[in-house]
Design a protein around this motif. Structure first.
Motif, PDB file in Angstrom:
ATOM      1  N   ASP A 100      -4.557 -11.147  30.669  1.00 45.36           N
ATOM      2  CA  ASP A 100      -4.410 -11.319  32.115  1.00 45.36           C
ATOM      3  C   ASP A 100      -4.188  -9.950  32.749  1.00 45.36           C
ATOM      4  OD1 ASP A 100      -4.079 -12.539  34.658  1.00 45.36           O
ATOM      5  OD2 ASP A 100      -3.192 -14.274  33.678  1.00 45.36           O
ATOM      6  N   SER A 101      -4.263  -9.914  34.079  1.00 47.75           N
ATOM      7  CA  SER A 101      -4.082  -8.645  34.788  1.00 47.75           C
ATOM      8  C   SER A 101      -2.635  -8.490  35.223  1.00 47.75           C
ATOM      9  CB  SER A 101      -4.970  -8.604  36.024  1.00 47.75           C
ATOM     10  OG  SER A 101      -6.309  -8.585  35.636  1.00 47.75           O
ATOM     11  N   VAL A 102      -2.102  -7.285  35.026  1.00 43.39           N
ATOM     12  CA  VAL A 102      -0.764  -6.999  35.526  1.00 43.39           C
ATOM     13  C   VAL A 102      -0.785  -5.673  36.288  1.00 43.39           C
ATOM     14  CG1 VAL A 102       0.505  -8.270  33.752  1.00 43.39           C
ATOM     15  CG2 VAL A 102      -0.110  -5.893  33.345  1.00 43.39           C
ATOM     16  N   SER A 103       0.184  -5.527  37.173  1.00 47.53           N
ATOM     17  CA  SER A 103       0.296  -4.323  37.975  1.00 47.53           C
ATOM     18  C   SER A 103       1.069  -3.260  37.192  1.00 47.53           C
ATOM     19  CB  SER A 103       1.020  -4.675  39.275  1.00 47.53           C
ATOM     20  OG  SER A 103       1.334  -3.501  39.970  1.00 47.53           O
ATOM     21  N   ARG A 104       0.489  -2.054  37.092  1.00 46.42           N
ATOM     22  CA  ARG A 104       1.129  -0.958  36.359  1.00 46.42           C
ATOM     23  C   ARG A 104       1.057   0.314  37.169  1.00 46.42           C
ATOM     24  NH1 ARG A 104       4.121  -2.953  32.221  1.00 46.42           N
ATOM     25  NH2 ARG A 104       2.896  -4.163  30.731  1.00 46.42           N
TER      26      ARG A 104
END
Ligand SMILES: [Zn+2]
Length: 170
Positions: A100-104
């Protein structure tokens, strides 16, 4: 050298709590780091944190090189600087079968110790920057799916259970 089994989300308490700082840099620690690197390669991961093998300590190994020949370890790491924010695709050996996509942060600078206790700094963006943040999160009991909404997280965990089941019957 030895391979160490990887533990999965919610299957081991070490995954979900802060690891203890390393204070003794001895041969046993260096052997553990070698075993973690071997396990990371065996599992085709770009990083592996000690909590992922059930050891609640602040140790992680990383290799983002294409040739898989530039491993390093970060012990007691701290993010000292970071800039930017971007969404990145994440996966984790402890949450197999799902992404999944996560904010980094786009770029991070990290201060850590190596397996001999010597301090060093490493900085990076892209995959390395992402990997540093992902592994350091592990050392504080946080996995990437913890950033997702409760609904999405539930969905990802269901996918993981499916993947684990399929693995068991292989
Ligand atoms: Zn992970």
């Amino acid at each position: 050298m030895a391979l160490i089994p990887v533990v999965y989300y919610s299957y081991h308490p070490a995954l979900h709590k802060q690891g203890a700082p390393v204070t003794v840099f001895d041969d046993a620690l260096r052997q553990l780091v070698r075993d973690m690197i071997e396990t990371m390669y065996h599992e085709n991961g770009v990083g592996l944190a000690a909590p992922q093998i059930g050891i609640s300590k602040q140790i992680a190994v990383i290799d983002v090189s294409n040739e898989r020949d530039k491993p390093f370890c970060i012990i007691n790491p701290v993010i000292t600087e970071k800039t930017g924010l971007e969404m990145m695709e994440a996966g984790c050996l402890s949450v197999p079968g799902t992404y999944d996509s996560v904010s980094r942060a786009t770029w991070v600078k990290v201060r850590a110790q190596n397996e001999n206790g010597e301090f060093f700094e490493i900085e990076g963006d892209g995959l390395l920057g992402h990997c540093l943040q992902h592994e350091i999160d592990h050392l504080f009991g946080k996995l990437y799916i913890d950033y997702l909404s409760p609904l999405k997280k539930k969905m990802r965990l269901k996918q993981m259970e499916k993947a684990l089941k399929a693995q068991r019957f292989k």
